[in-house]
Design a protein around this motif. Structure first.
Motif, PDB file in Angstrom:
ATOM      1  N   GLY A   1     -11.045   5.353 -13.769  1.00  0.00           N
ATOM      2  CA  GLY A   1     -11.042   6.192 -12.584  1.00  0.00           C
ATOM      3  C   GLY A   1     -12.445   6.587 -12.172  1.00  0.00           C
ATOM      4  N   GLU A   2     -13.284   6.911 -13.154  1.00  0.00           N
ATOM      5  CA  GLU A   2     -14.676   7.248 -12.869  1.00  0.00           C
ATOM      6  C   GLU A   2     -15.398   6.069 -12.227  1.00  0.00           C
ATOM      7  OE1 GLU A   2     -18.693   8.667 -15.321  1.00  0.00           O
ATOM      8  OE2 GLU A   2     -16.964   7.829 -16.371  1.00  0.00           O
ATOM      9  N   ALA A   3     -15.189   4.864 -12.759  1.00  0.00           N
ATOM     10  CA  ALA A   3     -15.827   3.677 -12.195  1.00  0.00           C
ATOM     11  C   ALA A   3     -15.336   3.409 -10.776  1.00  0.00           C
ATOM     12  CB  ALA A   3     -15.548   2.467 -13.089  1.00  0.00           C
ATOM     13  N   ALA A   4     -14.045   3.631 -10.526  1.00  0.00           N
ATOM     14  CA  ALA A   4     -13.498   3.427  -9.183  1.00  0.00           C
ATOM     15  C   ALA A   4     -14.122   4.400  -8.190  1.00  0.00           C
ATOM     16  CB  ALA A   4     -11.979   3.583  -9.211  1.00  0.00           C
ATOM     17  N   LEU A   5     -14.296   5.658  -8.595  1.00  0.00           N
ATOM     18  CA  LEU A   5     -14.932   6.633  -7.717  1.00  0.00           C
ATOM     19  C   LEU A   5     -16.369   6.225  -7.393  1.00  0.00           C
ATOM     20  CD1 LEU A   5     -13.748  10.085  -9.141  1.00  0.00           C
ATOM     21  CD2 LEU A   5     -12.919   8.883  -7.113  1.00  0.00           C
TER      22      LEU A   5
ATOM     23  N   GLY B   1      -7.636   6.297 -10.654  1.00  0.00           N
ATOM     24  CA  GLY B   1      -7.894   4.954 -11.169  1.00  0.00           C
ATOM     25  C   GLY B   1      -6.698   4.048 -10.977  1.00  0.00           C
ATOM     26  N   ALA B   2      -5.503   4.561 -11.260  1.00  0.00           N
ATOM     27  CA  ALA B   2      -4.294   3.766 -11.056  1.00  0.00           C
ATOM     28  C   ALA B   2      -4.085   3.451  -9.587  1.00  0.00           C
ATOM     29  CB  ALA B   2      -3.086   4.514 -11.613  1.00  0.00           C
ATOM     30  N   HIS B   3      -4.411   4.408  -8.713  1.00  0.00           N
ATOM     31  CA  HIS B   3      -4.218   4.211  -7.272  1.00  0.00           C
ATOM     32  C   HIS B   3      -5.178   3.167  -6.713  1.00  0.00           C
ATOM     33  CE1 HIS B   3      -3.207   5.311  -3.144  1.00  0.00           C
ATOM     34  NE2 HIS B   3      -4.511   5.387  -2.893  1.00  0.00           N
ATOM     35  N   LEU B   4      -6.416   3.196  -7.156  1.00  0.00           N
ATOM     36  CA  LEU B   4      -7.428   2.312  -6.577  1.00  0.00           C
ATOM     37  C   LEU B   4      -7.499   0.950  -7.251  1.00  0.00           C
ATOM     38  CD1 LEU B   4     -10.335   4.874  -6.027  1.00  0.00           C
ATOM     39  CD2 LEU B   4      -8.825   3.896  -4.291  1.00  0.00           C
ATOM     40  N   THR B   5      -7.101   0.874  -8.499  1.00  0.00           N
ATOM     41  CA  THR B   5      -7.175  -0.406  -9.207  1.00  0.00           C
ATOM     42  C   THR B   5      -5.835  -1.106  -9.298  1.00  0.00           C
ATOM     43  OG1 THR B   5      -6.782   0.571 -11.399  1.00  0.00           O
ATOM     44  CG2 THR B   5      -9.072   0.501 -10.610  1.00  0.00           C
ATOM     45  N   GLY B   6      -4.741  -0.369  -9.054  1.00  0.00           N
ATOM     46  CA  GLY B   6      -3.423  -0.981  -9.176  1.00  0.00           C
ATOM     47  C   GLY B   6      -2.943  -1.106 -10.599  1.00  0.00           C
TER      48      GLY B   6
ATOM     49  N   PRO C   1      -8.260   4.808   3.066  1.00  0.00           N
ATOM     50  CA  PRO C   1      -7.277   3.724   3.197  1.00  0.00           C
ATOM     51  C   PRO C   1      -7.496   2.876   4.438  1.00  0.00           C
ATOM     52  CG  PRO C   1      -6.193   5.773   2.614  1.00  0.00           C
ATOM     53  CD  PRO C   1      -7.600   6.118   2.935  1.00  0.00           C
ATOM     54  N   LEU C   2      -7.958   3.500   5.516  1.00  0.00           N
ATOM     55  CA  LEU C   2      -8.243   2.748   6.739  1.00  0.00           C
ATOM     56  C   LEU C   2      -9.397   1.776   6.520  1.00  0.00           C
ATOM     57  CD1 LEU C   2      -7.450   2.452   9.703  1.00  0.00           C
ATOM     58  CD2 LEU C   2      -9.128   4.223  10.249  1.00  0.00           C
ATOM     59  N   ALA C   3     -10.429   2.228   5.810  1.00  0.00           N
ATOM     60  CA  ALA C   3     -11.558   1.340   5.508  1.00  0.00           C
ATOM     61  C   ALA C   3     -11.115   0.189   4.609  1.00  0.00           C
ATOM     62  CB  ALA C   3     -12.681   2.133   4.843  1.00  0.00           C
ATOM     63  N   MET C   4     -10.266   0.485   3.615  1.00  0.00           N
ATOM     64  CA  MET C   4      -9.772  -0.576   2.748  1.00  0.00           C
ATOM     65  C   MET C   4      -8.922  -1.586   3.536  1.00  0.00           C
ATOM     66  SD  MET C   4     -10.994   0.264  -0.231  1.00  0.00           S
ATOM     67  CE  MET C   4     -12.377   0.891   0.739  1.00  0.00           C
ATOM     68  N   ALA C   5      -8.107  -1.079   4.476  1.00  0.00           N
ATOM     69  CA  ALA C   5      -7.295  -1.979   5.293  1.00  0.00           C
ATOM     70  C   ALA C   5      -8.165  -2.861   6.181  1.00  0.00           C
ATOM     71  CB  ALA C   5      -6.320  -1.163   6.145  1.00  0.00           C
TER      72      ALA C   5
ATOM     73  N   VAL D   1     -10.327  12.119  -2.831  1.00  0.00           N
ATOM     74  CA  VAL D   1     -10.233  10.697  -2.489  1.00  0.00           C
ATOM     75  C   VAL D   1      -8.778  10.307  -2.251  1.00  0.00           C
ATOM     76  CG1 VAL D   1     -10.432   8.381  -3.491  1.00  0.00           C
ATOM     77  CG2 VAL D   1     -12.371   9.927  -3.553  1.00  0.00           C
ATOM     78  N   LEU D   2      -7.872  10.857  -3.038  1.00  0.00           N
ATOM     79  CA  LEU D   2      -6.454  10.551  -2.848  1.00  0.00           C
ATOM     80  C   LEU D   2      -5.918  11.153  -1.550  1.00  0.00           C
ATOM     81  CD1 LEU D   2      -5.108  11.061  -6.479  1.00  0.00           C
ATOM     82  CD2 LEU D   2      -5.474   8.903  -5.292  1.00  0.00           C
ATOM     83  N   GLN D   3      -6.490  12.261  -1.098  1.00  0.00           N
ATOM     84  CA  GLN D   3      -6.029  12.917   0.119  1.00  0.00           C
ATOM     85  C   GLN D   3      -6.675  12.365   1.377  1.00  0.00           C
ATOM     86  OE1 GLN D   3      -6.818  17.097  -0.451  1.00  0.00           O
ATOM     87  NE2 GLN D   3      -5.696  17.191  -2.395  1.00  0.00           N
ATOM     88  N   ASP D   4      -7.801  11.688   1.237  1.00  0.00           N
ATOM     89  CA  ASP D   4      -8.551  11.214   2.393  1.00  0.00           C
ATOM     90  C   ASP D   4      -7.764  10.143   3.150  1.00  0.00           C
ATOM     91  OD1 ASP D   4     -10.471  10.627   4.225  1.00  0.00           O
ATOM     92  OD2 ASP D   4     -11.895   9.751   2.829  1.00  0.00           O
TER      93      ASP D   4
END
Length: 360
Positions: A245-249, A231-236, A78-82, A71-74
């Motif tokens: 992190g599990e919940a974010a995935l 988790g830190a990357h996706l939740t800030g 990030p494009l979908a989030m943008a 997920v971090l490498q995909d």
């Protein structure tokens, strides 16, 4: 249990042997004379099951680690989030929600609850986001051919049925079982009989299993670190736990699954609209445009037309947000934006991948 040639006669004899009991009952009676027999049996059960249990939990640890790392490498996520960020910004232009630079992940599950009042009930903000994302990917073939996104989807799908707490609990259970063997076999250094080899066999197994347990513990630590990182990357939240992190995935996986479904819906709608055009049945209509190949890496088909999504985009650009139906908390769910999208006149082109990523 005993180094024999296959006969139970070499076990300690029992005074009950001649009391008319069957051979199996006599065997149980003789085994009962062996000291700490229940503990011995527990150790043998651990030895028999350790490899299979360790292999199973190692595969689960590897699956969760792969999901977090991929997920971090995909580059598509990030494009979908943008895209979601841009859409939320346009919808909330002129309100106190405008100008946001991020959004909570629970927003992703609410995109399908936001519908425009002037369109069919099947159309949602999620369908619009799916169409904008598809066009952005078509304009960037490198992203469309990136195999990492498909790998990330597969890893997320495999990890969706796993729980971090259950994996950690199983590793701890294996460790406790191994510790029990380490505590038990020294008690039997003095053989009960001439052919009692319990202590020797358990010591050999314990030393080998401890090395495997060390490797498994290291892999578990790597998994927990990867989950904290994603988790830190996706939740800030810099101090995110592996549970977060599990919940974010799980939220990202659910969003990507629904996004793919929305893209398929857009494709079907586009094909139906093309079929209903005048002359479509006799071949007199507009020929299909070549070069709009399906996006292999994401499974997003190359739709044609997608006028419904374009009309939504035009509505957002004009600022006619009051016409959007808002269901419960779904109205505020798409709150996020970078400050654009207010007074533009007439339809405008959806943003490119580069524009979306620049805003992100």
């Amino acid at each position: 249990l005993w180094t024999t040639t296959g006969s139970s006669s070499e076990l300690p004899t029992s005074p009950a042997a001649g009391r008319g009991l069957c051979e199996e009952e006599n065997l149980v009676l003789r085994l009962a004379r062996v000291p700490r027999m229940p503990e011995r049996l527990d150790c043998f059960a651990t030895r028999l099951n350790f490899d299979s249990r360790a292999d199973d939990v190692r595969a689960q640890v590897r699956t969760l680690t792969d999901a977090a790392e991929l997920v971090l490498q995909d580059a598509v996520i990030p494009l979908a989030m943008a895209t979601v960020l841009r859409a939320g910004n346009s919808m909330n232009a002129g309100t106190y929600r405008a100008g946001a630079v991020a959004f909570r992940l629970d927003v992703l599950s609410k995109l399908s609850a936001i519908k425009p009042s002037n369109e069919g009930a099947a159309l949602t903000l999620l369908h619009f986001v799916a169409e904008v994302l598809r066009k952005a990917l078509v304009s960037h073939p490198d992203l469309s051919r990136d195999a990492r996104h498909e790998k990330a989807l597969d890893a997320l799908s495999s990890a969706s049925g796993l729980g971090v707490a259950e994996v950690v609990a199983e590793v701890e259970s294996l460790r406790r079982s191994l510790d029990a063997i380490g505590d038990e076999y020294p008690r039997h250094r003095k053989p009960f009989g001439g052919k009692d080899c319990f202590s020797l066999r358990m010591r050999e197994f314990h030393e080998l299993a401890k090395r495997r347990m060390g490797e498994l513990s290291a892999q578990l630590g790597a998994m927990q670190a990867a989950l904290k990182k994603v988790g830190a990357h996706l939740t800030g939240e810099p101090g995110a736990t592996e549970g977060e992190g599990e919940a974010a995935l799980a939220q990202i996986h659910a969003f990507l699954v629904s996004l793919r479904k929305a893209t398929n819906d857009n494709e079907r709608q586009s094909k139906l609209a093309n079929r209903n055009k005048p002359g479509a049945g006799n071949g007199a209509g507009t020929p299909r445009q070549a070069g709009k190949a399906a996006n292999v890496s994401t499974g997003l088909p190359g739709a044609h037309g997608a006028g419904v999504a374009r009309e939504i985009w035009s509505t957002i650009q004009r600022g006619d947000f009051e016409q959007l139906k808002r269901t419960g908390s779904g109205a505020a769910a798409a709150a996020a934006a970078s400050g654009e999208g207010g007074a533009a006149k007439g339809p405008s082109k959806p943003p490119t991948a580069a524009q979306l990523l620049a805003e992100l």
